[in-house]
Design an enzyme around this catalytic site. Structure first.
Site, PDB file in Angstrom:
ATOM      1  N   PRO A  10     -46.210  71.576 -21.735  1.00  0.00           N
ATOM      2  CA  PRO A  10     -45.149  70.959 -20.935  1.00  0.00           C
ATOM      3  C   PRO A  10     -43.816  71.691 -21.013  1.00  0.00           C
ATOM      4  CG  PRO A  10     -46.356  69.280 -22.105  1.00  0.00           C
ATOM      5  CD  PRO A  10     -46.905  70.600 -22.570  1.00  0.00           C
ATOM      6  N   ASN A  11     -43.199  71.832 -19.859  1.00  0.00           N
ATOM      7  CA  ASN A  11     -41.840  72.376 -19.678  1.00  0.00           C
ATOM      8  C   ASN A  11     -41.756  73.895 -19.796  1.00  0.00           C
ATOM      9  OD1 ASN A  11     -40.532  69.803 -19.272  1.00  0.00           O
ATOM     10  ND2 ASN A  11     -40.899  69.440 -21.435  1.00  0.00           N
ATOM     11  N   ARG A  18     -33.965  77.745 -17.812  1.00  0.00           N
ATOM     12  CA  ARG A  18     -33.058  76.876 -18.575  1.00  0.00           C
ATOM     13  C   ARG A  18     -33.081  77.279 -20.045  1.00  0.00           C
ATOM     14  NH1 ARG A  18     -32.312  71.714 -16.783  1.00  0.00           N
ATOM     15  NH2 ARG A  18     -30.775  71.765 -18.448  1.00  0.00           N
ATOM     16  N   TYR A  23     -34.722  79.995 -25.795  1.00  0.00           N
ATOM     17  CA  TYR A  23     -36.031  80.555 -25.449  1.00  0.00           C
ATOM     18  C   TYR A  23     -35.960  81.923 -24.768  1.00  0.00           C
ATOM     19  CZ  TYR A  23     -37.465  75.783 -26.483  1.00  0.00           C
ATOM     20  OH  TYR A  23     -37.685  74.596 -27.109  1.00  0.00           O
ATOM     21  N   ASN A  74     -49.400  77.934 -26.628  1.00  0.00           N
ATOM     22  CA  ASN A  74     -48.113  77.355 -26.984  1.00  0.00           C
ATOM     23  C   ASN A  74     -48.142  75.940 -26.403  1.00  0.00           C
ATOM     24  OD1 ASN A  74     -45.541  76.422 -27.279  1.00  0.00           O
ATOM     25  ND2 ASN A  74     -44.539  78.328 -26.627  1.00  0.00           N
ATOM     26  N   ALA A  77     -44.074  70.724 -26.678  1.00  0.00           N
ATOM     27  CA  ALA A  77     -43.817  69.546 -27.518  1.00  0.00           C
ATOM     28  C   ALA A  77     -45.101  68.818 -27.916  1.00  0.00           C
ATOM     29  CB  ALA A  77     -42.873  68.599 -26.786  1.00  0.00           C
ATOM     30  N   GLU A  98     -51.832  80.055 -32.282  1.00  0.00           N
ATOM     31  CA  GLU A  98     -50.728  79.168 -31.881  1.00  0.00           C
ATOM     32  C   GLU A  98     -49.431  79.971 -31.861  1.00  0.00           C
ATOM     33  OE1 GLU A  98     -50.029  76.146 -34.807  1.00  0.00           O
ATOM     34  OE2 GLU A  98     -48.463  75.137 -33.634  1.00  0.00           O
ATOM     35  N   HIS A 100     -45.158  79.841 -31.110  1.00  0.00           N
ATOM     36  CA  HIS A 100     -43.898  79.180 -30.776  1.00  0.00           C
ATOM     37  C   HIS A 100     -42.816  80.242 -30.720  1.00  0.00           C
ATOM     38  CE1 HIS A 100     -45.665  75.305 -31.143  1.00  0.00           C
ATOM     39  NE2 HIS A 100     -46.216  75.692 -32.269  1.00  0.00           N
ATOM     40  N   ARG A 107     -35.431  74.132 -36.832  1.00  0.00           N
ATOM     41  CA  ARG A 107     -34.955  73.167 -35.834  1.00  0.00           C
ATOM     42  C   ARG A 107     -35.096  71.734 -36.371  1.00  0.00           C
ATOM     43  NH1 ARG A 107     -37.242  74.789 -30.073  1.00  0.00           N
ATOM     44  NH2 ARG A 107     -35.568  73.347 -29.474  1.00  0.00           N
TER      45      ARG A 107
HETATM   46  O1  CA2 Z   1     -40.626  77.384 -29.577  1.00  0.00           O
HETATM   47  C1  CA2 Z   1     -41.520  77.057 -28.803  1.00  0.00           C
HETATM   48  O2  CA2 Z   1     -42.208  77.890 -28.184  1.00  0.00           O
HETATM   49  C2  CA2 Z   1     -41.824  75.569 -28.569  1.00  0.00           C
HETATM   50  O3  CA2 Z   1     -43.228  75.413 -28.499  1.00  0.00           O
HETATM   51  C3  CA2 Z   1     -41.185  75.214 -27.249  1.00  0.00           C
HETATM   52  C4  CA2 Z   1     -41.291  73.724 -26.916  1.00  0.00           C
HETATM   53  C5  CA2 Z   1     -40.790  72.886 -28.076  1.00  0.00           C
HETATM   54  O4  CA2 Z   1     -40.999  71.505 -27.795  1.00  0.00           O
HETATM   55  C6  CA2 Z   1     -41.490  73.243 -29.377  1.00  0.00           C
HETATM   56  O5  CA2 Z   1     -40.949  72.455 -30.413  1.00  0.00           O
HETATM   57  C7  CA2 Z   1     -41.298  74.705 -29.698  1.00  0.00           C
HETATM   58  C8  CA2 Z   1     -40.459  73.403 -25.677  1.00  0.00           C
HETATM   59  C9  CA2 Z   1     -40.963  74.074 -24.458  1.00  0.00           C
HETATM   60  C10 CA2 Z   1     -39.985  73.818 -23.359  1.00  0.00           C
HETATM   61  O6  CA2 Z   1     -39.594  75.064 -22.835  1.00  0.00           O
HETATM   62  C11 CA2 Z   1     -38.440  75.135 -22.137  1.00  0.00           C
HETATM   63  C12 CA2 Z   1     -38.073  76.374 -21.710  1.00  0.00           C
HETATM   64  C13 CA2 Z   1     -36.911  76.536 -21.038  1.00  0.00           C
HETATM   65  C14 CA2 Z   1     -36.116  75.435 -20.766  1.00  0.00           C
HETATM   66  C15 CA2 Z   1     -36.482  74.192 -21.192  1.00  0.00           C
HETATM   67  C16 CA2 Z   1     -37.659  74.023 -21.883  1.00  0.00           C
END
Ligand code: CA2
Length: 149
Positions: A10-11, A18, A23, A74, A77, A98, A100, A107
């Site tokens: 997701p996301n 964003r 990221y 990946n 969340a 996996e 991240h 965090r």
């Molecule tokens: O660090 C990572 O790759 C995460 O898997 C990213 C997830 C987060 O919930 C994990 O704790 C760590 C979030 C992915 C959302 O990605 C976005 C990218 C750009 C803007 C907003 C969200």
């Protein structure tokens, strides 16, 4: 040809659009291309899926059981919440890498636990988008076996 499944949760479709401070600026398309190029050096193909829906990801993992040799994931969340995703990964019994991008251990405390890490062969954290390439390198070595002299 041997294939890897690349799963983004997701996301992650918002990558590069964003929150670049967390990221980076690479897009999801850039990630998929990096993974394809890295895998191709090992003679591997890549099937890529991104979804904001848990069930879609679980279905893709199930489908990989008979078509793929390993999974780079990946879970976003869902890493920190989803027993269903974990069960899908254990259910197909493929080696899992996996990834991240951020260092989740630096965090919020709720990001410190992963439902995936203890069933993964490989965990890459905090290496940014490059972490996907590291994961593929290691997973490709596992699924292609030792080079014959
Ligand atoms: O660090 C990572 O790759 C995460 O898997 C990213 C997830 C987060 O919930 C994990 O704790 C760590 C979030 C992915 C959302 O990605 C976005 C990218 C750009 C803007 C907003 C969200």
């Amino acid at each position: 040809m041997t294939r890897l499944l690349l799963v983004n949760g997701p996301n992650l479709n918002l990558l590069g659009v964003r929150e670049p401070e967390t990221y980076g600026t690479a897009t999801l398309d850039d990630v998929v291309e990096l993974v394809r190029v890295t895998a191709s050096r090992w003679g591997l193909e890549v099937e890529a899926v991104q979804s904001n829906h848990e069930g879609v990801l679980i279905d893709a993992i199930h489908a990989a059981r008979l078509t793929c040799a390993g999974i780079v994931i990946n879970p976003g969340a869902l890493t920190h919440t989803s027993v269903a995703l974990r069960d899908a990964l254990t259910g197909v019994a493929l080696p899992v890498a996996e990834v991240h991008m951020s260092n989740v251990h630096r965090r919020e405390p709720f990001r410190h636990h992963s439902y995936v890490s203890d069933i993964a062969e490989i965990v890459v954290v905090g290496a940014g988008v490059q972490g996907y390439a590291f994961a593929v390198e290691r997973l490709a070595g596992l699924v292609t076996g030792p080079a014959t002299p």
